[in-house]
Structures are given as structure tokens and as C-alpha cells.
Design an enzyme around this catalytic site. Structure first.
Site, PDB file in Angstrom:
ATOM      1  N   HIS A 148     146.936  92.493  58.558  1.00  0.00           N
ATOM      2  CA  HIS A 148     145.504  92.725  58.388  1.00  0.00           C
ATOM      3  C   HIS A 148     145.202  93.388  57.041  1.00  0.00           C
ATOM      4  CE1 HIS A 148     141.365  93.423  59.689  1.00  0.00           C
ATOM      5  NE2 HIS A 148     141.486  94.677  59.283  1.00  0.00           N
TER       6      HIS A 148
ATOM      7  N   PHE B 155     135.688  98.963  40.762  1.00  0.00           N
ATOM      8  CA  PHE B 155     136.521  98.890  41.971  1.00  0.00           C
ATOM      9  C   PHE B 155     137.011 100.294  42.324  1.00  0.00           C
ATOM     10  CE2 PHE B 155     140.496  98.049  44.270  1.00  0.00           C
ATOM     11  CZ  PHE B 155     140.064  97.132  45.198  1.00  0.00           C
TER      12      PHE B 155
ATOM     13  N   ALA C 161     135.677  97.623  54.308  1.00  0.00           N
ATOM     14  CA  ALA C 161     135.996  97.157  52.962  1.00  0.00           C
ATOM     15  C   ALA C 161     135.743  95.659  52.803  1.00  0.00           C
ATOM     16  CB  ALA C 161     137.466  97.483  52.641  1.00  0.00           C
TER      17      ALA C 161
ATOM     18  N   PHE D  61     134.299 102.497  57.373  1.00  0.00           N
ATOM     19  CA  PHE D  61     135.635 102.536  57.965  1.00  0.00           C
ATOM     20  C   PHE D  61     136.516 103.489  57.163  1.00  0.00           C
ATOM     21  CE2 PHE D  61     139.754 100.842  59.312  1.00  0.00           C
ATOM     22  CZ  PHE D  61     139.534 100.698  60.674  1.00  0.00           C
TER      23      PHE D  61
ATOM     24  N   ARG E 106     144.357 110.762  46.434  1.00  0.00           N
ATOM     25  CA  ARG E 106     143.703 109.944  45.413  1.00  0.00           C
ATOM     26  C   ARG E 106     142.187 109.936  45.568  1.00  0.00           C
ATOM     27  NH1 ARG E 106     148.598 108.471  46.515  1.00  0.00           N
ATOM     28  NH2 ARG E 106     149.943 107.468  44.965  1.00  0.00           N
TER      29      ARG E 106
ATOM     30  N   GLU F 212     133.271  94.018  53.799  1.00  0.00           N
ATOM     31  CA  GLU F 212     131.849  93.772  53.518  1.00  0.00           C
ATOM     32  C   GLU F 212     131.404  94.342  52.175  1.00  0.00           C
ATOM     33  OE1 GLU F 212     132.910  93.071  57.407  1.00  0.00           O
ATOM     34  OE2 GLU F 212     132.938  95.093  56.514  1.00  0.00           O
TER      35      GLU F 212
ATOM     36  N   THR G 172     150.438  95.218  60.928  1.00  0.00           N
ATOM     37  CA  THR G 172     150.205  93.779  60.870  1.00  0.00           C
ATOM     38  C   THR G 172     149.789  93.376  59.451  1.00  0.00           C
ATOM     39  OG1 THR G 172     147.859  93.937  61.443  1.00  0.00           O
ATOM     40  CG2 THR G 172     149.435  93.851  63.262  1.00  0.00           C
TER      41      THR G 172
ATOM     42  N   VAL H  14     141.464 101.183  52.435  1.00  0.00           N
ATOM     43  CA  VAL H  14     142.206 100.319  53.353  1.00  0.00           C
ATOM     44  C   VAL H  14     143.618 100.897  53.456  1.00  0.00           C
ATOM     45  CG1 VAL H  14     142.941  97.977  53.896  1.00  0.00           C
ATOM     46  CG2 VAL H  14     140.869  98.347  52.534  1.00  0.00           C
ATOM     47  N   ILE H  15     144.039 101.224  54.676  1.00  0.00           N
ATOM     48  CA  ILE H  15     145.361 101.815  54.903  1.00  0.00           C
ATOM     49  C   ILE H  15     146.234 100.782  55.590  1.00  0.00           C
ATOM     50  CG2 ILE H  15     146.625 103.693  56.015  1.00  0.00           C
ATOM     51  CD1 ILE H  15     144.116 105.393  55.839  1.00  0.00           C
TER      52      ILE H  15
END
Length: 263
Positions: A195, A220, A163, A129, A234, A165, A193, A188-189
Site C-alpha cells: 500500500h 512537495f 496523501a 491521515f 523530519r 488526495e 503491504t 505516508v508510513i
């Protein structure tokens, strides 16, 4: 008809009576005085002064204008005071970290790893993703592995859907005991919501749990950002995660060696 018949009792004693047809002047004065009495001094009126309604002169008007200007001056000084307060307040949104190295006395035993590769196997679990960002992270990770002289045949990449999983994939790689370190990579953006909060939080805690349960270092390398532009800026975090994983692997190797030598 005499004047005494008109004003009985007002005739002065010992004064000659007025001739018939003439008006006694003293009687007239008494009547006028009675009709318009002169105010005499009293307790209420003795010190009374009528309030004055004189217009202020030019000097008083000038003084009032100066006082008004003085009252308005603090409003002009408010801006410098606010600026001074703002400068005094700590800047909470500055990016970066505090520089500096640990200062440990020479007579204290220190274990410290180095981001070196050699013959260490490295497992990478990557989320598909936001693949454009993940590809940039993988590029920087592979470049760092080459600098650390980790052979490509000792590197394995496990692709997972997203992310969320990543923790399960990291734990599966770690349990094989074939890898000295694991690197979790994804992005993850934030959206409209909640989420983002659930995925980012669970990914972080799950990756840590994988390391704690298996004893294998898991770095990480997941970006948690607000925009795609922030993520692209980044992309070198992939290399940073590799350095962290190799350093922890080297540190654990030293710890095992020290434990064996102590036996």
C-alpha cells in the site's frame, strides 16, 4: 649300501668312494644347496631396495609443525583484509546531501528566486491521515511563512483525507489563480503491504502533474518514511517546502517581468 645308490650322479669323479655306512659330506652339501639356493643378481633385484619405514626424527616433525602454522597464518590475516576492503567501499547509507553552490560565469544571464513572501498568496493542502505528523509539519510551515512575512490572511489551508488526495487538492487550489504557490503536506508510513508504494508514488507523480498542468509552483512536503520516529525527526520538512514554494514563486515572477520588459 653306498651313498651313490641314494643319490645317483652326485658322486664326484675322481673322489674316493665313501665307506659303507658313512655319508658323503659333499653330497649333503649339494642337497642343502639345492633346497636353499642363494639368490643371484638379476635385473629385477639388482637395484632393488626395501622401502624404509623409519620414523621421522624430531627435526622433520618440527619442520612439519612450522609448515602447518604457516598454512594457518592467512586465516588470521583475513580480517584486516576484509576491513580494508570494507573501508575502500563507498558508504551508500550516509544521510545528507552534497554541499556546494552553482558556479555560473559572470557573463551568463541568471534567473534565481528567493524565498520571500510579501503579498503573495500561499495555498496549503494537508492530509488528515497520520494527523499527528501533519500537525508538526503545519507548525513548521506556519513558522516559515511568518519569517517570510506572508500575512496570515493570504494563507489558505485545504484539508483532504489522505496523501492520495493531495494532488487533486493541489490542482484545485492552483486553478483558482489566487495563489502564487501551493504547498502539499502529508505523511505516508511504510506498512506490511505494498500500500505504501502505491500511495507514495501516486502522491508524488500527481503533485508534479498539478504543477505542470497549471504552471503554478507546487512544493512537495510529503514525508515517505519507514517509522513514526523517522517522521517526527523530519517535521521541519514543512518549512523546507514553504521555502521551496516561495522561491519558485519569486522565480516565476522574475521570469514574467523579464518577458514583459523584452516586449
Amino acid at each position: 649300501m653306498s651313498a651313490s645308490e641314494f643319490w645317483p650322479g652326485e658322486e664326484r669323479h675322481g673322489a674316493p668312494a665313501a665307506a659303507e655306512g658313512e655319508v658323503d659330506e659333499s653330497v649333503v652339501e649339494n642337497v642343502v644347496a639345492a633346497a636353499h639356493p642363494e639368490p643371484g643378481p638379476s635385473e629385477d633385484t639388482e637395484d632393488f631396495e626395501e622401502p624404509g619405514f623409519d620414523e621421522p626424527d624430531e627435526d622433520e616433525e618440527a619442520d612439519e609443525d612450522e609448515e602447518a602454522d604457516e598454512d594457518e597464518e592467512p586465516e588470521e590475516d583475513d580480517e584486516p583484509e576484509d576491513a580494508a576492503v570494507a573501508e575502500a567501499e563507498p558508504l551508500l547509507r550516509l544521510a545528507g546531501h552534497a554541499p556546494g553552490d552553482l558556479e555560473i560565469p559572470d557573463d551568463i544571464a541568471v534567473l534565481e528566486g528567493a524565498p520571500v513572501g510579501g503579498r503573495r498568496g500561499v495555498g496549503i493542502v494537508a492530509a488528515r491521515f497520520n494527523g499527528e505528523v501533519t500537525n508538526r509539519l503545519l507548525e513548521s510551515a506556519f513558522a516559515e511563512l511568518d519569517r517570510a512575512q506572508v500575512p496570515r490572511e493570504l494563507v489558505t489551508v485545504m484539508a483532504v483525507p489522505g496523501a492520495f488526495e493531495l494532488p487533486l487538492g493541489a490542482m484545485a487550489l492552483a486553478k483558482t489563480r489566487r495563489y502564487s504557490a501551493i504547498v502539499a503536506i502529508g505523511c505516508v508510513i511504510r506498512g506490511e503491504t505494498a500500500h505504501f508504494d502505491y500511495v507514495a508514488g501516486e502522491a508524488a507523480s500527481g503533485i508534479q502533474l498539478a504543477a505542470l498542468e497549471t504552471g503554478v509552483p507546487v512544493a512537495f512536503g510529503v514525508l515517505t518514511v519507514d517509522t513514526l520516529e523517522q517522521a517526527m525527526a523530519r517535521a521541519d520538512k514543512g518549512a523546507e517546502a514553504v521555502r521551496t514554494a516561495l522561491e519558485m514563486a519569486d522565480l516565476f515572477g522574475q521570469l514574467r517581468a523579464a518577458a514583459k520588459s523584452g516586449q
